[in-house]
Write a protein that holds these residues in place. Structure first.
Motif, mmCIF file in Angstrom:
data_model
loop_
_atom_site.group_PDB
_atom_site.id
_atom_site.type_symbol
_atom_site.label_atom_id
_atom_site.label_comp_id
_atom_site.label_asym_id
_atom_site.label_seq_id
_atom_site.Cartn_x
_atom_site.Cartn_y
_atom_site.Cartn_z
ATOM 1 N N LYS A 76 -6.356 4.473 -0.126
ATOM 2 C CA LYS A 76 -4.950 4.162 0.102
ATOM 3 C C LYS A 76 -4.210 4.282 -1.231
ATOM 4 O O LYS A 76 -4.779 4.012 -2.289
ATOM 5 C CB LYS A 76 -4.810 2.733 0.639
ATOM 6 N N VAL A 77 -2.942 4.682 -1.161
ATOM 7 C CA VAL A 77 -2.099 4.733 -2.350
ATOM 8 C C VAL A 77 -0.733 4.134 -2.026
ATOM 9 O O VAL A 77 -0.316 4.115 -0.865
ATOM 10 C CB VAL A 77 -1.919 6.177 -2.884
ATOM 11 N N SER A 78 -0.043 3.650 -3.056
ATOM 12 C CA SER A 78 1.300 3.116 -2.847
ATOM 13 C C SER A 78 2.150 3.381 -4.086
ATOM 14 O O SER A 78 1.636 3.548 -5.196
ATOM 15 C CB SER A 78 1.265 1.618 -2.546
ATOM 16 N N ILE A 79 3.457 3.402 -3.846
ATOM 17 C CA ILE A 79 4.433 3.594 -4.921
ATOM 18 C C ILE A 79 5.538 2.566 -4.750
ATOM 19 O O ILE A 79 6.098 2.420 -3.664
ATOM 20 C CB ILE A 79 5.049 5.006 -4.895
ATOM 21 N N GLU A 80 5.839 1.861 -5.811
ATOM 22 C CA GLU A 80 6.987 0.964 -5.857
ATOM 23 C C GLU A 80 7.880 1.472 -6.982
ATOM 24 O O GLU A 80 7.491 1.424 -8.158
ATOM 25 C CB GLU A 80 6.553 -0.471 -6.123
ATOM 26 N N GLY A 131 -11.280 0.667 -1.252
ATOM 27 C CA GLY A 131 -11.746 -0.557 -0.598
ATOM 28 C C GLY A 131 -10.891 -1.720 -1.057
ATOM 29 O O GLY A 131 -9.674 -1.667 -1.001
ATOM 30 N N SER A 132 -11.518 -2.781 -1.595
ATOM 31 C CA SER A 132 -10.770 -3.941 -2.063
ATOM 32 C C SER A 132 -10.405 -3.837 -3.545
ATOM 33 O O SER A 132 -9.680 -4.688 -4.065
ATOM 34 C CB SER A 132 -11.581 -5.216 -1.817
ATOM 35 N N ASP A 133 -10.889 -2.802 -4.227
ATOM 36 C CA ASP A 133 -10.534 -2.588 -5.630
ATOM 37 C C ASP A 133 -9.260 -1.766 -5.718
ATOM 38 O O ASP A 133 -8.970 -0.948 -4.834
ATOM 39 C CB ASP A 133 -11.654 -1.855 -6.372
ATOM 40 N N SER A 134 -8.514 -1.960 -6.806
ATOM 41 C CA SER A 134 -7.294 -1.181 -6.994
ATOM 42 C C SER A 134 -7.033 -0.956 -8.474
ATOM 43 O O SER A 134 -7.596 -1.644 -9.337
ATOM 44 C CB SER A 134 -6.100 -1.876 -6.352
ATOM 45 N N GLU A 135 -6.152 -0.015 -8.720
ATOM 46 C CA GLU A 135 -5.762 0.327 -10.087
ATOM 47 C C GLU A 135 -4.281 0.695 -10.057
ATOM 48 O O GLU A 135 -3.845 1.460 -9.197
ATOM 49 C CB GLU A 135 -6.615 1.506 -10.542
ATOM 50 N N THR A 136 -3.506 0.134 -10.972
ATOM 51 C CA THR A 136 -2.066 0.377 -11.019
ATOM 52 C C THR A 136 -1.691 0.971 -12.366
ATOM 53 O O THR A 136 -2.218 0.572 -13.409
ATOM 54 C CB THR A 136 -1.287 -0.930 -10.789
ATOM 55 N N GLN A 137 -0.772 1.900 -12.310
ATOM 56 C CA GLN A 137 -0.257 2.529 -13.519
ATOM 57 C C GLN A 137 1.270 2.550 -13.426
ATOM 58 O O GLN A 137 1.833 2.832 -12.362
ATOM 59 C CB GLN A 137 -0.803 3.954 -13.634
ATOM 60 N N THR A 138 1.943 2.252 -14.521
ATOM 61 C CA THR A 138 3.401 2.322 -14.565
ATOM 62 C C THR A 138 3.809 3.640 -15.200
ATOM 63 O O THR A 138 3.345 3.972 -16.299
ATOM 64 C CB THR A 138 3.991 1.150 -15.375
ATOM 65 N N VAL A 139 4.646 4.397 -14.492
ATOM 66 C CA VAL A 139 5.140 5.674 -15.014
ATOM 67 C C VAL A 139 6.661 5.612 -15.083
ATOM 68 O O VAL A 139 7.318 5.153 -14.146
ATOM 69 C CB VAL A 139 4.658 6.874 -14.176
#
Length: 146
Positions: A76-80, A131-139
Motif C-alpha cells: 500500500k502507498v499513500s500521499i499527504e 504489511g504492518s511496517d511502513s516508511e515515510t519520506q517528506t519531499v
C-alpha cells in the motif's frame, strides 16, 4: 660523561625518527575525488518519490506528487500533500490532500486557483507500507513565485 651524552643523543635521534615516521590519513589524497562521492540514504520500501508544482499564467496551481514502492514488497502507498504559501515570513498551508492506494505506486494530481504576489511550494509526506511496517519520506517541490 662523554658516553652518556652520546647515548642520550642517539636515543633522542631515534625518537625523532620514530615520531617523524607517523603519517596521517588525508581524505583528499586517495584516488577518489570528494566531488565524485555521493552518499544517499537507502529507503527500504520507497523506490522513488517526487513533488512538483507548476503555476499557470492564469493562476492555476498544479500539484503533482508521486510515490513508488518496491514491487513485490510494498502492499500500500499513500500521499499527504500540502500546498503552502509564503506569507509574512512563514509558510502557511492553504490546501491539503490525501490519497492512498492498495498498490505499490500512486500519483496525486490536484489543482486550484492561487492569488498573485506570493511564493508557493508543495510539501508531501509519501508513505509505503509492507504489511504492518511502513516508511515515510517528506519531499518538497521547488518554490514557485506567481
Amino acid at each position: 660523561m662523554y658516553f652518556k651524552r652520546l647515548i642520550t643523543a642517539i636515543l633522542c635521534g631515534a625518537l625523532l625518527l620514530c615520531f617523524s615516521s607517523i603519517t596521517y590519513a588525508d581524505a583528499g589524497s586517495n584516488d577518489h575525488s570528494r566531488d565524485n562521492i555521493i552518499i544517499t540514504p537507502q529507503m527500504v520500501y520507497i523506490y522513488e518519490s517526487q513533488s512538483k508544482l507548476n503555476i499557470t499564467s492564469t493562476g492555476q496551481a498544479q500539484v503533482k506528487c508521486y510515490v513508488e514502492g518496491y514491487s513485490g514488497t510494498v502492499t500500500k502507498v499513500s500521499i499527504e500533500a500540502e500546498l503552502q504559501q509564503y506569507k509574512d515570513g512563514d509558510w502557511v498551508t492553504i490546501n491539503s490532500w490525501y490519497q492512498s492506494s492498495s498498490s505499490y505506486r500512486l500519483t496525486l494530481s490536484k489543482s486550484m486557483a492561487v492569488p498573485k504576489g506570493y511564493t508557493y511550494q508543495v510539501v508531501a509526506d509519501v508513505t509505503a507500507y509492507s504489511g504492518s511496517d511502513s516508511e515515510t519520506q517528506t519531499v518538497i517541490s521547488s518554490e514557485v513565485y506567481y
